[in-house]
Design a protein around this motif. Sequence first.
Motif: not given
Length: 219
Positions: A56, A60, A63
């Motif tokens: 990660s 969000v 990554y």
Amino acid sequence: VSTGQQVISVVDSTPPTLNIPENYTIECTDEITLDSATAFDNCSDVVIEINEITTSGFSVGNYTIVRTFIATDESGNESSGTQIITVQDTVGPVIIVPEDYTVECSDEITLEEPTAEDCGPVSISTYEQIILGTSVGTYSIYREFTATDDAGNVSVSVQIINVVDTTAPELTIPADYTAECSDELIFASATAFDNCGDVEIVISEEVNPGTGTGNYSIV
């Protein structure tokens, strides 16, 4: 007679030749392609094993995918290689805002909420300003929507609602009547109603002579 023996030992000590997909960077909204690796060995078949690790990032939509390929021939010789796929979020959210529209000032104004699409959570803030028109019943509502995603990318979109006054007031006037010339004339007032603002009533009177001194009409 003399004899001798030669022993030729054939071994496979060379690992397979491994070809892996290239590293690449992709936007989080795009489709991720997981290509396969290929391997070649001069002596035997090769089995390719894949290990994937996702790490990660700070949001969000950011990554990395680390794909390790291990090619093993039948003699146990191994070759390995790593592909790194970098997924990033550099694009602001897609805002779906209500369409611009024009509404009569007497009608109900609907303030619909926008929506947004992105790789992760999105927060939407709204700024509204009233822009006055040329009269009480005419104005515009300026609605500016700012969408911010988890990575800090921002998108801005605007909706304009134009409020207009194109409907005349409802006017109620006194009923026509006939009076004797000796009677007192009653000049009742008219009334008017408008949903958008105040109404000014202007009265103009015209006297039309009849067939005799005591006969005439007032319009």
